[in-house]
Design a protein around this motif. Sequence first.
Motif, PDB file in Angstrom:
ATOM      1  N   MET A   1      54.146  83.489 110.440  1.00 48.25           N
ATOM      2  CA  MET A   1      53.458  82.538 111.301  1.00 48.25           C
ATOM      3  C   MET A   1      53.531  81.109 110.746  1.00 48.25           C
ATOM      4  SD  MET A   1      49.435  82.680 112.428  1.00 48.25           S
ATOM      5  CE  MET A   1      49.612  84.437 112.754  1.00 48.25           C
ATOM      6  N   TYR A   2      53.374  80.978 109.429  1.00 47.22           N
ATOM      7  CA  TYR A   2      53.273  79.645 108.829  1.00 47.22           C
ATOM      8  C   TYR A   2      54.587  79.122 108.247  1.00 47.22           C
ATOM      9  CZ  TYR A   2      48.202  80.169 109.177  1.00 47.22           C
ATOM     10  OH  TYR A   2      46.928  80.336 109.636  1.00 47.22           O
ATOM     11  N   HIS A   3      55.613  79.966 108.214  1.00 47.86           N
ATOM     12  CA  HIS A   3      56.875  79.541 107.604  1.00 47.86           C
ATOM     13  C   HIS A   3      58.007  79.699 108.614  1.00 47.86           C
ATOM     14  CE1 HIS A   3      54.287  80.720 104.185  1.00 47.86           C
ATOM     15  NE2 HIS A   3      54.828  79.675 103.600  1.00 47.86           N
ATOM     16  N   VAL A   4      58.116  78.725 109.484  1.00 44.85           N
ATOM     17  CA  VAL A   4      59.176  78.757 110.492  1.00 44.85           C
ATOM     18  C   VAL A   4      60.539  78.668 109.822  1.00 44.85           C
ATOM     19  CG1 VAL A   4      60.146  77.579 112.490  1.00 44.85           C
ATOM     20  CG2 VAL A   4      57.665  77.721 112.215  1.00 44.85           C
ATOM     21  N   SER A   5      60.639  77.801 108.816  1.00 40.54           N
ATOM     22  CA  SER A   5      61.896  77.647 108.085  1.00 40.54           C
ATOM     23  C   SER A   5      62.074  78.805 107.118  1.00 40.54           C
ATOM     24  CB  SER A   5      61.912  76.325 107.317  1.00 40.54           C
ATOM     25  OG  SER A   5      62.997  76.290 106.424  1.00 40.54           O
ATOM     26  N   ARG A   6      63.286  79.304 107.021  1.00 40.30           N
ATOM     27  CA  ARG A   6      63.575  80.383 106.079  1.00 40.30           C
ATOM     28  C   ARG A   6      63.763  79.854 104.658  1.00 40.30           C
ATOM     29  NH1 ARG A   6      61.366  82.256 109.819  1.00 40.30           N
ATOM     30  NH2 ARG A   6      62.163  83.898 111.182  1.00 40.30           N
ATOM     31  N   GLN A   7      63.566  78.549 104.458  1.00 42.81           N
ATOM     32  CA  GLN A   7      63.616  77.981 103.112  1.00 42.81           C
ATOM     33  C   GLN A   7      62.589  78.652 102.210  1.00 42.81           C
ATOM     34  OE1 GLN A   7      66.699  76.194 102.969  1.00 42.81           O
ATOM     35  NE2 GLN A   7      65.471  74.954 101.580  1.00 42.81           N
ATOM     36  N   SER A   8      61.507  79.136 102.809  1.00 41.32           N
ATOM     37  CA  SER A   8      60.454  79.774 102.021  1.00 41.32           C
ATOM     38  C   SER A   8      60.955  81.034 101.321  1.00 41.32           C
ATOM     39  CB  SER A   8      59.267  80.124 102.919  1.00 41.32           C
ATOM     40  OG  SER A   8      59.692  80.880 104.039  1.00 41.32           O
ATOM     41  N   PHE A   9      61.995  81.664 101.857  1.00 34.96           N
ATOM     42  CA  PHE A   9      62.550  82.860 101.219  1.00 34.96           C
ATOM     43  C   PHE A   9      63.065  82.550  99.812  1.00 34.96           C
ATOM     44  CE2 PHE A   9      63.919  85.308 105.327  1.00 34.96           C
ATOM     45  CZ  PHE A   9      62.601  85.339 105.722  1.00 34.96           C
TER      46      PHE A   9
END
Length: 247
Positions: free
Chosen positions: A178-186
Amino acid sequence: DDEWYPVKRQLLAPCLKLTKYVQSGRGKYAYVEMLPESQRSEDAPIDDGRPHCRIDIDCCTFDRVILFILSLLYPNEKSFLPGPSEMNDLAHAADVLALQPLADLCSQNSANFDSRVRKDDYFRLTEIQKRNNQKSELILILDGMVLDVTRWLDEHPGGPSIIPAQALNMDCTVFFEMYHVSRQSFLYLESFYIGELDPNDFRILQENHSDGVSASEGFLEELRSYTKEWRINVQKLEGNDRVFKSF
């Protein structure tokens, strides 16, 4: 990636594979064959009288290599802390350049992974709850992965309060999506990963999810595809012997 990258040769001295270019014009390297014009990038000069070479490293990674070398030369002024997503590219660069200090750094980071990840057993939910309730640690459960984000909490882009308020002692995968639209968080997950939740505990968490909302199948597929290279699969045998292997 066919970009011209001018660098002072003294800066490249630790790169053993580039020794003949660094020492060009001296001793046994008094004559170094110039790189043919056809092999130079389009923006590279052809009459500068400097040695040119091609290396199998992309420009962004080479930027990081230069920053690492600067940290070696000026340890009191420069620091270098590679992100987990950069480690494979940097290890490749260290091999291409024969840059042993960088190879050692990549190896050390890999060893850190091995030492911090629990490989001999699953985490139990009761242990995670206890550690979270003591307020000195912040342990998350994400699709069965156990993540220690304690030291990173103050750096969280969403602020330090949202994770403790919403994501503790539960499967927080739906909130992560929900809060991490970008997959950069992976990219950060491997550096937080410390092991796997007991499958029975994870099943109970999913069954007791009161609002029935869960992460989308598409998100779970992406997440599992990204993390499968380093997630461990705990396989218990009878007795005290255990076997571990990667997904």
